[in-house]
Design a protein around this motif. Structure first.
Motif, PDB file in Angstrom:
ATOM      1  N   LEU A 109      20.339  10.228   0.797  1.00 12.28           N
ATOM      2  CA  LEU A 109      19.993   9.007   0.087  1.00 12.28           C
ATOM      3  C   LEU A 109      19.311   8.001   1.008  1.00 12.28           C
ATOM      4  O   LEU A 109      18.323   7.359   0.627  1.00 12.28           O
ATOM      5  CB  LEU A 109      21.252   8.385  -0.522  1.00 12.28           C
ATOM      6  N   ALA A 110      19.831   7.879   2.243  1.00 11.55           N
ATOM      7  CA  ALA A 110      19.209   6.958   3.204  1.00 11.55           C
ATOM      8  C   ALA A 110      17.793   7.410   3.541  1.00 11.55           C
ATOM      9  O   ALA A 110      16.868   6.583   3.632  1.00 11.55           O
ATOM     10  CB  ALA A 110      20.058   6.886   4.471  1.00 11.55           C
ATOM     11  N   ALA A 111      17.607   8.720   3.716  1.00  8.76           N
ATOM     12  CA  ALA A 111      16.273   9.248   4.020  1.00  8.76           C
ATOM     13  C   ALA A 111      15.322   9.006   2.852  1.00  8.76           C
ATOM     14  O   ALA A 111      14.143   8.695   3.050  1.00  8.76           O
ATOM     15  CB  ALA A 111      16.356  10.739   4.334  1.00  8.76           C
ATOM     16  N   ALA A 112      15.842   9.141   1.632  1.00 11.58           N
ATOM     17  CA  ALA A 112      15.000   8.917   0.458  1.00 11.58           C
ATOM     18  C   ALA A 112      14.574   7.453   0.361  1.00 11.58           C
ATOM     19  O   ALA A 112      13.421   7.145   0.022  1.00 11.58           O
ATOM     20  CB  ALA A 112      15.745   9.342  -0.808  1.00 11.58           C
ATOM     21  N   VAL A 113      15.487   6.551   0.659  1.00 11.43           N
ATOM     22  CA  VAL A 113      15.148   5.122   0.645  1.00 11.43           C
ATOM     23  C   VAL A 113      14.095   4.822   1.706  1.00 11.43           C
ATOM     24  O   VAL A 113      13.112   4.090   1.449  1.00 11.43           O
ATOM     25  CB  VAL A 113      16.405   4.259   0.868  1.00 11.43           C
ATOM     26  N   LEU A 114      14.266   5.384   2.900  1.00  9.69           N
ATOM     27  CA  LEU A 114      13.273   5.192   3.961  1.00  9.69           C
ATOM     28  C   LEU A 114      11.931   5.809   3.574  1.00  9.69           C
ATOM     29  O   LEU A 114      10.871   5.268   3.905  1.00  9.69           O
ATOM     30  CB  LEU A 114      13.784   5.811   5.272  1.00  9.69           C
ATOM     31  N   PHE A 115      11.971   6.946   2.882  1.00  8.72           N
ATOM     32  CA  PHE A 115      10.745   7.598   2.424  1.00  8.72           C
ATOM     33  C   PHE A 115       9.974   6.676   1.482  1.00  8.72           C
ATOM     34  O   PHE A 115       8.756   6.499   1.611  1.00  8.72           O
ATOM     35  CB  PHE A 115      11.093   8.908   1.726  1.00  8.72           C
ATOM     36  N   VAL A 116      10.675   6.089   0.533  1.00  9.39           N
ATOM     37  CA  VAL A 116      10.039   5.164  -0.401  1.00  9.39           C
ATOM     38  C   VAL A 116       9.453   3.967   0.342  1.00  9.39           C
ATOM     39  O   VAL A 116       8.312   3.544   0.095  1.00  9.39           O
ATOM     40  CB  VAL A 116      11.044   4.702  -1.475  1.00  9.39           C
ATOM     41  N   ALA A 117      10.227   3.407   1.276  1.00  2.00           N
ATOM     42  CA  ALA A 117       9.756   2.257   2.047  1.00  2.00           C
ATOM     43  C   ALA A 117       8.517   2.616   2.870  1.00  2.00           C
ATOM     44  O   ALA A 117       7.578   1.822   2.979  1.00  2.00           O
ATOM     45  CB  ALA A 117      10.872   1.751   2.956  1.00  2.00           C
ATOM     46  N   ALA A 118       8.513   3.823   3.445  1.00  2.73           N
ATOM     47  CA  ALA A 118       7.372   4.261   4.247  1.00  2.73           C
ATOM     48  C   ALA A 118       6.116   4.395   3.391  1.00  2.73           C
ATOM     49  O   ALA A 118       5.012   4.042   3.829  1.00  2.73           O
ATOM     50  CB  ALA A 118       7.693   5.592   4.928  1.00  2.73           C
ATOM     51  N   GLN A 119       6.267   4.902   2.154  1.00  2.00           N
ATOM     52  CA  GLN A 119       5.109   5.043   1.275  1.00  2.00           C
ATOM     53  C   GLN A 119       4.544   3.683   0.881  1.00  2.00           C
ATOM     54  O   GLN A 119       3.316   3.490   0.840  1.00  2.00           O
ATOM     55  CB  GLN A 119       5.491   5.836   0.022  1.00  2.00           C
ATOM     56  N   LEU A 120       5.416   2.729   0.612  1.00  2.00           N
ATOM     57  CA  LEU A 120       4.953   1.389   0.264  1.00  2.00           C
ATOM     58  C   LEU A 120       4.284   0.717   1.457  1.00  2.00           C
ATOM     59  O   LEU A 120       3.258   0.032   1.307  1.00  2.00           O
ATOM     60  CB  LEU A 120       6.137   0.547  -0.227  1.00  2.00           C
ATOM     61  N   ALA A 121       4.835   0.933   2.659  1.00  2.00           N
ATOM     62  CA  ALA A 121       4.245   0.352   3.860  1.00  2.00           C
ATOM     63  C   ALA A 121       2.885   0.990   4.155  1.00  2.00           C
ATOM     64  O   ALA A 121       1.930   0.298   4.545  1.00  2.00           O
ATOM     65  CB  ALA A 121       5.187   0.542   5.046  1.00  2.00           C
ATOM     66  N   ALA A 122       2.780   2.302   3.975  1.00  2.00           N
ATOM     67  CA  ALA A 122       1.507   2.993   4.214  1.00  2.00           C
ATOM     68  C   ALA A 122       0.433   2.462   3.278  1.00  2.00           C
ATOM     69  O   ALA A 122      -0.714   2.235   3.692  1.00  2.00           O
ATOM     70  CB  ALA A 122       1.691   4.499   4.012  1.00  2.00           C
ATOM     71  N   TRP A 123       0.789   2.253   2.019  1.00  2.01           N
ATOM     72  CA  TRP A 123      -0.175   1.708   1.072  1.00  2.01           C
ATOM     73  C   TRP A 123      -0.610   0.303   1.477  1.00  2.01           C
ATOM     74  O   TRP A 123      -1.808  -0.031   1.427  1.00  2.01           O
ATOM     75  CB  TRP A 123       0.429   1.688  -0.334  1.00  2.01           C
ATOM     76  N   ALA A 124       0.334  -0.531   1.895  1.00  3.22           N
ATOM     77  CA  ALA A 124       0.004  -1.900   2.298  1.00  3.22           C
ATOM     78  C   ALA A 124      -0.936  -1.901   3.501  1.00  3.22           C
ATOM     79  O   ALA A 124      -1.896  -2.694   3.563  1.00  3.22           O
ATOM     80  CB  ALA A 124       1.285  -2.678   2.617  1.00  3.22           C
ATOM     81  N   ILE A 125      -0.691  -1.013   4.468  1.00  3.98           N
ATOM     82  CA  ILE A 125      -1.545  -0.936   5.657  1.00  3.98           C
ATOM     83  C   ILE A 125      -2.948  -0.467   5.274  1.00  3.98           C
ATOM     84  O   ILE A 125      -3.965  -1.036   5.712  1.00  3.98           O
ATOM     85  CB  ILE A 125      -0.921   0.009   6.696  1.00  3.98           C
ATOM     86  N   TRP A 126      -3.017   0.584   4.439  1.00  5.84           N
ATOM     87  CA  TRP A 126      -4.334   1.095   4.038  1.00  5.84           C
ATOM     88  C   TRP A 126      -5.096   0.053   3.236  1.00  5.84           C
ATOM     89  O   TRP A 126      -6.301  -0.128   3.416  1.00  5.84           O
ATOM     90  CB  TRP A 126      -4.173   2.369   3.211  1.00  5.84           C
ATOM     91  N   LEU A 127      -4.413  -0.640   2.348  1.00  6.33           N
ATOM     92  CA  LEU A 127      -5.062  -1.653   1.516  1.00  6.33           C
ATOM     93  C   LEU A 127      -5.652  -2.772   2.373  1.00  6.33           C
ATOM     94  O   LEU A 127      -6.773  -3.246   2.112  1.00  6.33           O
ATOM     95  CB  LEU A 127      -4.064  -2.214   0.509  1.00  6.33           C
ATOM     96  N   ALA A 128      -4.905  -3.209   3.388  1.00  8.09           N
ATOM     97  CA  ALA A 128      -5.409  -4.265   4.270  1.00  8.09           C
ATOM     98  C   ALA A 128      -6.697  -3.820   4.977  1.00  8.09           C
ATOM     99  O   ALA A 128      -7.649  -4.591   5.106  1.00  8.09           O
ATOM    100  CB  ALA A 128      -4.335  -4.637   5.290  1.00  8.09           C
ATOM    101  N   ARG A 129      -6.718  -2.551   5.417  1.00  5.77           N
ATOM    102  CA  ARG A 129      -7.933  -2.013   6.052  1.00  5.77           C
ATOM    103  C   ARG A 129      -9.050  -1.853   5.042  1.00  5.77           C
ATOM    104  O   ARG A 129     -10.217  -2.140   5.341  1.00  5.77           O
ATOM    105  CB  ARG A 129      -7.631  -0.675   6.707  1.00  5.77           C
ATOM    106  N   ALA A 130      -8.713  -1.405   3.831  1.00  8.29           N
ATOM    107  CA  ALA A 130      -9.727  -1.151   2.810  1.00  8.29           C
ATOM    108  C   ALA A 130     -10.446  -2.427   2.397  1.00  8.29           C
ATOM    109  O   ALA A 130     -11.648  -2.407   2.102  1.00  8.29           O
ATOM    110  CB  ALA A 130      -9.083  -0.490   1.593  1.00  8.29           C
ATOM    111  N   ARG A 131      -9.735  -3.534   2.370  1.00  7.31           N
ATOM    112  CA  ARG A 131     -10.372  -4.799   2.005  1.00  7.31           C
ATOM    113  C   ARG A 131     -11.469  -5.170   2.995  1.00  7.31           C
ATOM    114  O   ARG A 131     -12.493  -5.747   2.611  1.00  7.31           O
ATOM    115  CB  ARG A 131      -9.310  -5.908   1.949  1.00  7.31           C
ATOM    116  N   LYS A 132     -11.279  -4.850   4.259  1.00 12.60           N
ATOM    117  CA  LYS A 132     -12.296  -5.126   5.266  1.00 12.60           C
ATOM    118  C   LYS A 132     -13.443  -4.114   5.188  1.00 12.60           C
ATOM    119  O   LYS A 132     -14.606  -4.469   5.304  1.00 12.60           O
ATOM    120  CB  LYS A 132     -11.668  -5.101   6.658  1.00 12.60           C
TER     121      LYS A 132
END
Length: 213
Positions: free
Chosen positions: A158-181
């Motif tokens: 369960l902890a790994a699954a929560v971290l997995f979800v958090a990692a996917q949301l963080a990856a999207w946020a990082i890519w989006l910030a780069r994509a805007r530029k």
């Protein structure tokens, strides 16, 4: 052998290069994409073919992009399927003319698509977090928890699954910030690293599940 197979879509939804490479490999093995779902894609059996694939995001669904599809067909690009503004094309020519699209329009469509996916991820993450807290509350003392192997694996999963979800949301946020530029310069950044992160997380969850069973 079945004429169709359903496979988990194990790539970041915004990883254009990863998606097209995977489709090319499947086509070379005799499996052509037939339909896209949010999590599973359907392939139909075909003759092995070497072809180039392209993935573009346009405003509206596939049925609303007739003019773009007609222009693409002029250069040999055959429409394969579409979902939520994401269109897949294939070209049987050796060196096809690349499909052109507006990165600003693509980014806007990707954001709309990912907004729906991220809502599901957030709900899933919250549900998993509540389940993990419930397990900890039921077990009681840390010593009892450590002594119970199944509870330990369950909590770890369960902890790994929560971290997995958090990692996917963080990856999207990082890519989006780069994509805007990048979009202002006429391109979108690669997202292969996001796909690698996704697959590593899935492999970890599968390993924990196997140990638990």
């Amino acid at each position: 052998m079945s004429a169709r197979k359903h496979l988990l879509f194990a790539s970041a939804s915004y990883d254009r290069e990863g998606i097209t490479r995977a489709l090319g490999r499947m086509a070379a093995r005799g499996w052509m994409l037939e339909n896209m779902g949010t999590y599973f894609w359907t392939y139909r059996k075909c003759e092995p073919v070497r072809s180039e694939f392209a993935c573009v995001w346009l405003s509206g669904d596939a049925g609303d992009c007739g003019e773009y599809r007609a222009l693409a067909a002029h250069d040999g690009w055959e429409f394969v399927c579409g979902l939520s503004g994401r269109l897949i094309f294939m070209n049987r020519r050796e060196r096809p003319v690349p499909l052109e699209s507006d990165p600003v329009v693509e980014l806007a469509q990707i954001r709309r698509m990912m907004a729906r996916e991220n809502i599901v991820l957030l709900i899933t993450g919250l549900a998993l977090a509540l389940m993990a807290l419930t397990v900890f509350a039921i077990i009681g003392s840390p010593l009892e928890f450590l002594a119970d192997c199944r509870a330990l694996f369950c909590a770890a999963g369960l902890a790994a699954a929560v971290l997995f979800v958090a990692a996917q949301l963080a990856a999207w946020a990082i890519w989006l910030a780069r994509a805007r530029k990048w979009a202002g310069r006429g391109a979108l950044p690669p997202a292969g690293w996001a796909t690698a992160l996704l697959r590593a997380g899935l492999a970890l969850l599968a390993a924990i599940a196997a140990l638990y069973v």
